[in-house]
Design an enzyme around this catalytic site. Structure first.
Site, PDB file in Angstrom:
ATOM      1  CG  ASP B  91       1.560  -8.311   1.083  1.00 11.63           C
ATOM      2  OD1 ASP B  91       2.205  -7.681   1.952  1.00 11.63           O
ATOM      3  OD2 ASP B  91       2.042  -9.267   0.442  1.00 11.63           O
ATOM      4  CB  ALA B  92      -0.221  -2.195   2.228  1.00  8.34           C
ATOM      5  CE  LYS B  93       5.939  -7.284   2.190  1.00  9.27           C
ATOM      6  NZ  LYS B  93       4.819  -7.961   1.519  1.00  9.27           N
ATOM      7  NE  ARG B  94       0.690   1.937   1.735  1.00 11.69           N
ATOM      8  CZ  ARG B  94       0.492   1.267   0.612  1.00 11.69           C
ATOM      9  NH1 ARG B  94       1.192   0.187   0.324  1.00 11.69           N
ATOM     10  NH2 ARG B  94      -0.434   1.671  -0.271  1.00 11.69           N
TER      11      ARG B  94
END
Lengths: 266, 266
Positions: B91-94
């Site tokens: 869960d990195a929202k890159r």
């Protein structure tokens, strides 16, 4: 770093150049690969060669994360090596719910010594506010980006305006021009006059000059304000100016050319 | 992991629970702080205790980055420790321009063994497509998030529809339902029927149950499809069920309660 300190740096050096350290281990000169930490060694030499011509460095976190633990270590060492006179930007495009954004702020403003971080606006105010709680640190919100994908949402209608315009107007309420900047891609030069009208006092971090084709002249003419208000980033055009042993000299030369062109616009 | 493998896991375990490892070193039981790597030790015990009740784990990268190099190491060890039967989400929202997103994809799909990564849609198609190039890996695009900031842009008008609706419709063209999912916050239950109508076949990663207050029952009734199509994440409600030495037992108990409730909806 305060706005006043940043503006002083720009006036003293007659430069608003930021050098982007998008350091890709597959693209650095081969003779560096035997160094204990090739990415850091490359960055160290680039920083030594260019620091008189630029006011900041932008570390693109993706290139470091792609190398796993060794990459994160190279990022830490590079961030620590950048002189304290220079504005240190983590180009990380982070953003999440509040308690998670607080952790990202801690990562880049406490565990790492960055002055600024780029953040994505999609999730709204509470995804950005935790970054703004840090005194003398900067939050750089994506406004209008340099890539073709900007057409998918950023340049689409959002009520009475375009989405990126709504983002600029809304985010400008979250923090003032002493703590908040916007990312505006250099390839979007036709929009710069409009953008400056919406946000007259903010600084813009402008990537997309060089490899991506944006015009330094056009941006400077359209978007400079009384405090300059521009940080123009060049990454590949500087750091990969040569792929050989003279890479640092060639980087210095390109950075110097940008600086001289900028001096003419100031 | 393929869609078929994921659906089989869900049917076999009668669970669509994902346990979120938002592991904050300041919140883990004190007796673990003397371990060589307290965050990994906490995660290891949580995984051992909950793996029979969930089909995946979601690592919230912010909490690891906040601890610097030691944090990145704990993330690597945790990702490697998660059983190969389980769906591993970064869960990195890159999300960034194409050549940078390629580096993020490399970071999470090659340097780290994740099956999926969450990405932000603001920068459009070319910021997301590099993740979709990986076979049997998943890209989870932010659709409608659980936080109050969702009202700032996601729930605002974008032409004839709301921005999050435009994002769902547009991103569903970038990849099919075998490689692309959406993040839909559990607190947005009133929108789930509409969301399912727009994207009938996609899986949703649904955070916001538990600490954030979303209703598992309502989401399941409104949004389940023929392949279930839901991965519901609980983080704090599971991993911090107890702050004492019995933390793993209590986490197991809460995960088991979620699983039993889910079995009733399947």
């Amino acid at each position: 770093m305060t706005r006043q300190q940043l503006v002083e740096q720009i006036r003293t050096k007659r430069s608003y150049l930021v050098v982007g350290l998008d350091t890709d281990i597959t693209r650095i000169p081969r003779h560096l690969l035997s160094a204990p930490d090739p990415v850091f060694e490359f960055n160290r030499q680039i920083i030594d060669a260019t620091k008189d011509h630029c006011v900041g460095y932008k570390i693109n976190t993706a290139f470091y994360e792609a190398q796993g633990l060794a990459g994160w270590q190279a990022m830490e060492k590079t961030a620590a090596y950048i002189p304290s006179t220079h504005f240190k930007i983590a180009d990380a495009k982070r953003g999440d719910i509040g308690n998670t954004s607080s952790q990202y702020a801690k990562a880049f403003f406490e565990a790492l010594p960055f002055d600024a971080i780029t953040v994505a606006p999609y999730m709204g105010a509470d995804s950005v506010l935790p970054f703004l709680e840090y005194k003398d640190k900067w939050t750089i919100v994506l406004g209008l980006t340099s890539n073709t994908g900007a057409r998918d949402f950023e340049l689409q209608k959002a009520g009475e305006e375009l989405l990126y315009e709504k983002v600029l107007r809304t985010a400008a309420q979250w923090g003032n021009a002493d703590q908040l900047m916007f990312v505006i891609g250099a390839t979007q030069a036709s929009e710069f006059t409009n953008i400056r009208a919406i946000t007259p006092n903010h600084f813009y971090l402008v990537p997309g000059v060089g490899a991506q084709g944006g015009s330094l002249k056009e941006i400077s003419e359209k978007a400079m304000n009384k405090d300059v208000g521009l940080l123009v980033n060049a990454s590949r055009a500087v750091i990969y100016a040569s792929g050989k042993e003279d890479f640092a000299d060639k980087a210095k030369q390109v950075a110097s050319e940008y600086q001289q062109e900028m001096a003419g616009y100031l």
